[in-house]
Design a protein around this motif. Structure first.
Motif, PDB file in Angstrom:
ATOM      1  N   ASN A  79       0.170   6.472  -8.373  1.00 21.22           N
ATOM      2  CA  ASN A  79      -0.585   6.700  -7.134  1.00 21.22           C
ATOM      3  C   ASN A  79       0.334   7.110  -5.996  1.00 21.22           C
ATOM      4  O   ASN A  79      -0.004   7.944  -5.157  1.00 21.22           O
ATOM      5  N   LEU A  80       1.532   6.551  -6.011  1.00 15.65           N
ATOM      6  CA  LEU A  80       2.529   6.932  -5.011  1.00 15.65           C
ATOM      7  C   LEU A  80       2.933   8.399  -5.204  1.00 15.65           C
ATOM      8  O   LEU A  80       2.999   9.188  -4.259  1.00 15.65           O
ATOM      9  N   ASN A 116      -6.793  20.233   1.058  1.00 14.89           N
ATOM     10  CA  ASN A 116      -6.570  19.801  -0.318  1.00 14.89           C
ATOM     11  C   ASN A 116      -7.156  20.803  -1.296  1.00 14.89           C
ATOM     12  O   ASN A 116      -8.121  21.498  -0.995  1.00 14.89           O
ATOM     13  N   ASP A 141       1.249  10.764  -6.618  1.00 15.78           N
ATOM     14  CA  ASP A 141       0.156  11.675  -6.263  1.00 15.78           C
ATOM     15  C   ASP A 141       0.129  11.935  -4.761  1.00 15.78           C
ATOM     16  O   ASP A 141      -0.042  13.077  -4.318  1.00 15.78           O
ATOM     17  N   THR A 142       0.279  10.850  -3.998  1.00  9.20           N
ATOM     18  CA  THR A 142       0.234  11.027  -2.544  1.00  9.20           C
ATOM     19  C   THR A 142       1.405  11.876  -2.064  1.00  9.20           C
ATOM     20  O   THR A 142       1.246  12.779  -1.234  1.00  9.20           O
ATOM     21  N   ALA A 189       0.853  15.466  -2.955  1.00  5.45           N
ATOM     22  CA  ALA A 189      -0.212  16.125  -2.202  1.00  5.45           C
ATOM     23  C   ALA A 189       0.349  16.774  -0.946  1.00  5.45           C
ATOM     24  O   ALA A 189      -0.137  17.816  -0.493  1.00  5.45           O
ATOM     25  N   THR A 244       8.748  14.090  -6.211  1.00  3.88           N
ATOM     26  CA  THR A 244       8.315  12.701  -6.421  1.00  3.88           C
ATOM     27  C   THR A 244       9.400  11.878  -7.102  1.00  3.88           C
ATOM     28  O   THR A 244       9.134  11.015  -7.930  1.00  3.88           O
ATOM     29  N   GLU A 256       0.840  -1.195   0.000  1.00  3.95           N
ATOM     30  CA  GLU A 256       0.000   0.000   0.000  1.00  3.95           C
ATOM     31  C   GLU A 256       0.882   1.254   0.000  1.00  3.95           C
ATOM     32  O   GLU A 256       2.026   1.211   0.455  1.00  3.95           O
ATOM     33  N   VAL A 257       0.297   2.354  -0.471  1.00  5.34           N
ATOM     34  CA  VAL A 257       1.092   3.574  -0.600  1.00  5.34           C
ATOM     35  C   VAL A 257       1.558   4.100   0.764  1.00  5.34           C
ATOM     36  O   VAL A 257       2.739   4.396   0.957  1.00  5.34           O
ATOM     37  N   THR A 258       0.627   4.155   1.731  1.00  7.21           N
ATOM     38  CA  THR A 258       0.981   4.787   3.009  1.00  7.21           C
ATOM     39  C   THR A 258       2.120   4.065   3.734  1.00  7.21           C
ATOM     40  O   THR A 258       3.115   4.708   4.105  1.00  7.21           O
TER      41      THR A 258
END
Lengths: 371, 253
Positions: free
Chosen positions: A170-171, A196, A173-174, A177, A284, A105-107
């Protein structure tokens, strides 16, 4: 021995006090003068967006200046932190990428990446500290050696590439953010928005959105507050000044000088590590070159902020102001469309002025108390 | 005024550096409240004796007793903990810090901010530093003053105040007035007298005969590693002391 202060003419003492005030706060006044100058001359300099950009831009040098400040207060220098930033960013980016590509998972991937980057950044600090405190290698030489070692190691980890990319979308993007996000936005026709950016925005709104409290600035402010507090208020800070002022005296009163110096160099590497991890959030990607160009700026910021290269004096806030001066200068010159090369010249001149002002200030202080 | 059992007793101490005999069976005593001037030409063995007492050197033979206990061979910091404070010429102060920071350096008093953040209790330390300075009749205009801005005599006073605050029972001073102007010298001398008045004896190394004659209660002269004279102040004249120093007087081994 008692202070038989000679009566001074009031005019002279007022003059002394004014001079003393200027000497003490000249970097603040200089920053203010720069901001006013660029605001008057540069189109768009005086805007929320630009100030927010300057703050974000300065985060890297501020972080590096915090550790560097501690080191220089002990009469040392850390030349290796530029590459430590790069090493930490490479490790963090690779760890996050490989874990995410491996299906994590990303987190959790991000958290493990942060921890890996920070932990690895401690290694050069420990080696620097041991070499300097125990083997008695001069700080300049020890950290110059480490400069080369980490540079090589960081590039080996990227197979010679300048960028560690390939992070899944997706990584990225997080990461972005947070790295390019803000706690609070000001969106045209919408007002204040928390946490956001609104998902749907018109092109006008996209262009007009200001980041009022960028996350990287929050992180750096916290780090600066914590380390500034430790330096100013705790026993550790007191001993840091004592070691810089008189190493033998510190040793003789029973301060564990060797352990203290090792901690100082680890701390310096650690703030560089934070900067490296932050690079991954902002861009990133990781890069061995993430902090290389900012090493001398970190030293410049610290010196402009009033820290003596002979050790024993300085404040974290000074280094922060120094870093802001460099950031304002750089940004201001861009806005005025003046060649960036002038920026190098101006910063060079400011460093020399800083040293002169500091010398003048200690003379003043002595004159005020001498009798 | 100096009575009772010796606080410090050096008995038969020998120290060699290679073939050189730096100390040759030295006996030496300090009683409570005494100011013992230790005199001698360069190389007579004064500094070596001091360093054997303070633990910097370990004598090859003989014993140093402090308050009846042998302290020979202990580390300098252990000996300082016992209460023997040596104030060297360089004073061992952090000149970039203020007066009370120096008095408490390495032993800072801490308090808890918001109940859990340990910070230095600067107000308390400043107050305590003020008290010990008052006790020694030392006047420094502001304790927030960095030492670099103080005079040589004021720094000397800070070093002494630090020693006294941490319960020094014997103070050794190496050339305390050497770098000072005349008014400052007078202040340091009166500081030495106020130490002895508080029953804290002082060993004073000095080349300045006026200082010695003014504050010493006893005069010990060394030459070539031996004690060649040990006189109460009342029995000494500048002339007789100089003769002992240069070796023209009567030898009293």
């Amino acid at each position: 021995m008692s202070a038989a202060t000679r009566p001074k003419s009031t005019a002279a003492s007022v003059q002394d006090n004014v001079l003393d005030f200027i000497a003490r706060f000249w970097s603040y006044l200089f920053l203010l003068a720069l901001v006013i100058f660029f605001s008057v001359t540069g189109q768009g300099f005086f805007s929320v967006r630009n100030f927010s950009n300057i703050l974000v831009f300065s985060t890297l040098v501020i972080l590096m200046s915090i550790g560097q400040n501690y080191v220089i207060i002990t009469a040392g220098i850390d030349l290796s932190i530029g590459w430590t930033v790069g090493l930490a960013s490479v490790i963090a980016a690779r760890t996050m990428r490989d874990l995410a590509l491996g299906g994590m998972e990303v987190t959790p991937a991000i958290i493990i990446g942060i921890v890996a980057g920070l932990l690895v950044s401690l290694i050069p600090g420990i080696i620097n500290g041991v070499l300097i405190a125990l083997v008695k290698v001069p700080p300049f030489i020890a950290t110059l050696g480490m400069f080369g070692i980490i540079r090589g190691a960081a590039f080996l980890l990227t197979d010679g590439q300048q960028v560690v990319g390939g992070l899944p979308q997706n990584l990225r993007d997080t990461l972005s953010a947070f790295g390019n996000g803000s706690l609070l936005y000001n969106v045209p026709e919408m007002g204040l928005v928390w946490f956001n950016r609104p998902p749907e925005m018109t092109p006008l709104q996209l262009r007009g959105t200001d980041m009022l409290v960028p996350y990287p600035v929050i992180v750096v402010a916290l780090v600066a507050l914590v380390f500034g507090f430790i330096l100013a208020r705790t026993q550790f800070g007191r001993h840091t000044y004592a070691i810089g002022g008189n190493l033998d005296a510190a040793r003789r009163v029973g301060i564990n000088v060797n352990r203290h110096l090792i901690i100082i160099y680890v701390l310096s590497a650690f703030t560089a590590g934070i900067a490296g991890v932050m690079h991954v959030f902002r861009f990133t990607a990781g890069s061995p070159l993430a902090g290389e160009a900012q090493l001398l700026s970190s030293v410049a910021a610290v010196v402009i902020g009033g820290t003596s290269l002979f050790g024993g004096a300085g404040k974290i806030s000074g280094g922060v102001i120094g870093a802001l001066i460099i950031a304002v200068l750089t940004t201001g010159l861009v806005i005025l469309n003046i060649d960036q090369l002038w920026g190098f010249i101006v910063v060079g001149v400011v460093i020399i002025i800083a040293v002169l002002v500091n010398q003048a200030q200690s003379l003043l202080e002595r004159r005020k108390t001498a009798h | 005024m100096a009575t009772g059992v010796p606080l410090l007793r050096v008995s038969g101490v020998c120290k060699y550096f290679g073939g050189l005999t730096a100390l040759n069976r030295v006996d030496f005593e300090v009683l409570p409240g005494e100011v013992v001037a230790l005199l001698g030409d360069n190389g007579a063995g004064k500094s070596t004796l001091i360093k054997c007492i303070s633990g910097v050197y370990r004598p090859e033979e003989g014993t140093v007793f402090f308050q009846g206990q042998p302290i020979t061979g202990r580390s300098p910091s252990a000996i300082r903990e016992q209460g023997i404070e040596t104030i060297y010429q360089d004073l061992a102060l952090a000149e970039n810090l203020d007066v009370s920071a120096n008095v408490f350096l390495g032993k800072e008093r801490k308090k808890k901010l918001l109940g859990f953040i340990p910070v230095t209790d600067d107000a308390w330390m400043r107050h305590e530093a003020e008290k010990v300075l008052d006790r020694l009749d030392i006047h420094i205009p502001s304790l927030r003053q960095k030492l670099v801005n103080l005079s040589g005599g004021q720094r000397q006073a800070v070093a002494i105040a630090r020693a006294i605050y941490w319960n020094a029972r014997l103070v050794i001073m190496d050339e305390p007035t050497a770098a000072l102007g005349v008014p400052e010298q007078r202040k340091v001398l009166s500081l030495i007298q106020s130490l002895s008045a508080q029953q804290i004896p002082v060993i004073l190394i000095s080349h300045t005969m006026q200082d010695v004659m003014e504050v010493a209660t006893r005069i010990v002269v060394m030459r070539r590693g031996r004690v060649v004279a040990n006189l109460p102040r009342s029995a000494a004249t500048v002339d007789s002391i100089v003769k002992h120093i240069v070796g023209a007087g009567d030898m009293t081994d």
